[in-house]
Motif scaffolding. Structure first.
Motif, PDB file in Angstrom:
ATOM      1  N   TYR A  67       0.850  -1.139   0.002  1.00  0.00           N
ATOM      2  CA  TYR A  67      -0.108   0.077   0.138  1.00  0.00           C
ATOM      3  C   TYR A  67       1.036   0.997  -0.018  1.00  0.00           C
ATOM      4  CZ  TYR A  67      -4.499   2.284   0.611  1.00  0.00           C
ATOM      5  OH  TYR A  67      -5.864   3.038   0.537  1.00  0.00           O
ATOM      6  N   PRO A  68       0.573   2.148  -0.713  1.00  0.00           N
ATOM      7  CA  PRO A  68       1.523   3.157  -1.006  1.00  0.00           C
ATOM      8  C   PRO A  68       1.485   4.205   0.368  1.00  0.00           C
ATOM      9  CG  PRO A  68      -0.457   3.800  -2.242  1.00  0.00           C
ATOM     10  CD  PRO A  68      -0.597   2.014  -1.960  1.00  0.00           C
ATOM     11  N   MET A  69       0.412   4.098   1.223  1.00  0.00           N
ATOM     12  CA  MET A  69       0.308   5.166   2.337  1.00  0.00           C
ATOM     13  C   MET A  69       0.692   4.259   3.689  1.00  0.00           C
ATOM     14  SD  MET A  69      -3.008   7.002   1.324  1.00  0.00           S
ATOM     15  CE  MET A  69      -3.528   5.764   0.165  1.00  0.00           C
ATOM     16  N   ALA A  93      -3.039   3.032  11.262  1.00  0.00           N
ATOM     17  CA  ALA A  93      -1.931   3.034  10.807  1.00  0.00           C
ATOM     18  C   ALA A  93      -1.549   1.627   9.870  1.00  0.00           C
ATOM     19  CB  ALA A  93      -0.907   2.744  12.155  1.00  0.00           C
ATOM     20  N   LEU A  94      -1.054   1.862   8.951  1.00  0.00           N
ATOM     21  CA  LEU A  94      -0.971   0.453   8.068  1.00  0.00           C
ATOM     22  C   LEU A  94       0.637  -0.245   8.009  1.00  0.00           C
ATOM     23  CD1 LEU A  94      -2.736   1.884   4.790  1.00  0.00           C
ATOM     24  CD2 LEU A  94      -3.602   0.221   6.648  1.00  0.00           C
ATOM     25  N   LYS A  95       1.645   0.860   8.224  1.00  0.00           N
ATOM     26  CA  LYS A  95       2.696   0.298   8.292  1.00  0.00           C
ATOM     27  C   LYS A  95       3.519   0.682   9.693  1.00  0.00           C
ATOM     28  CE  LYS A  95       3.244   0.158   3.331  1.00  0.00           C
ATOM     29  NZ  LYS A  95       3.893   0.699   2.376  1.00  0.00           N
ATOM     30  N   ASP A  96       4.517   0.065  10.158  1.00  0.00           N
ATOM     31  CA  ASP A  96       5.236   0.295  11.231  1.00  0.00           C
ATOM     32  C   ASP A  96       6.439   1.609  10.898  1.00  0.00           C
ATOM     33  OD1 ASP A  96       7.301  -0.958  10.236  1.00  0.00           O
ATOM     34  OD2 ASP A  96       7.224  -2.649  11.856  1.00  0.00           O
ATOM     35  N   LEU A  97       7.063   1.769  11.692  1.00  0.00           N
ATOM     36  CA  LEU A  97       8.287   2.849  11.631  1.00  0.00           C
ATOM     37  C   LEU A  97       9.194   2.503  10.599  1.00  0.00           C
ATOM     38  CD1 LEU A  97       8.804   4.275  15.303  1.00  0.00           C
ATOM     39  CD2 LEU A  97       7.631   5.455  13.314  1.00  0.00           C
ATOM     40  N   GLU A  98       9.330   1.139  10.364  1.00  0.00           N
ATOM     41  CA  GLU A  98      10.452   0.637   9.462  1.00  0.00           C
ATOM     42  C   GLU A  98       9.903   0.597   8.058  1.00  0.00           C
ATOM     43  OE1 GLU A  98      10.296  -0.931  12.664  1.00  0.00           O
ATOM     44  OE2 GLU A  98      11.633   0.291  13.226  1.00  0.00           O
ATOM     45  N   GLY A  99       8.474   0.818   7.918  1.00  0.00           N
ATOM     46  CA  GLY A  99       7.886   0.532   6.642  1.00  0.00           C
ATOM     47  C   GLY A  99       7.323  -0.712   6.392  1.00  0.00           C
ATOM     48  N   GLN A 100       7.256  -1.640   7.374  1.00  0.00           N
ATOM     49  CA  GLN A 100       6.647  -3.053   7.299  1.00  0.00           C
ATOM     50  C   GLN A 100       5.160  -2.973   7.536  1.00  0.00           C
ATOM     51  OE1 GLN A 100       8.831  -5.801   6.453  1.00  0.00           O
ATOM     52  NE2 GLN A 100      10.288  -4.084   6.280  1.00  0.00           N
TER      53      GLN A 100
END
Length: 155
Positions: A67-69, A93-100
């Protein structure tokens, strides 16, 4: 053979025990364009019979992997049996701080259940919850579906 029967019995017990806490659950699959239009407000009606319990409100979000966001701004309207309405925003929130990805992903599909309200004391009666997104655009792309689940809180 006895081990297989025992495993099946344990699995059935697990499914039954988990679903006993679910008061309401509905998931709306979007059409094949996979776009959640900003004008497509979702509405969920449920009834509370046990006012001695406490409840959790979970938002269910299914999207295409990658997902882009990192998050999606949501608007909730929570109407209680007395007709009073509470409006609030929630940043999903869809991703954590590391982008996972925070959701459970299998192949190119990710499912995310996020607690929106926790340990609520609700009176008996009918409730209506509406949800819309506040993304800056006419639609959210790559959304497969959204839903709402009401569960009893663990004591």
């Amino acid at each position: 053979m006895k081990i297989q029967n025992l495993l099946i019995l344990c699995f059935l017990f697990l499914i039954t025990s988990c679903s006993q806490n679910t008061v309401y659950s509905r998931f709306d699959t979007l059409d094949e364009s996979h776009q959640w239009a900003q004008t497509n407000t979702k509405s969920y009606d449920f009834t509370i019979d046990d006012e001695a319990a406490h409840y959790n409100v979970l938002f269910k979000f299914s999207h295409v992997y990658g997902y882009p966001m990192t998050s999606v701004p949501l608007h909730f309207s929570f109407k209680n049996p007395d007709g009073k309405t509470e409006d609030f925003t929630f940043d999903l929130a869809l991703k954590d701080l590391e982008g996972q990805e925070l959701g459970d992903c299998v192949g190119d599909i990710c499912d995310l259940d996020s607690v929106v309200k926790e340990n609520l004391k609700l009176s008996k009666g009918k409730y209506t919850v509406t949800v819309s997104h506040r993304y800056d655009g006419p639609y959210l792309p790559n959304v497969l579906g959204v839903g709402l689940e009401i569960t009893k809180s663990e004591p």
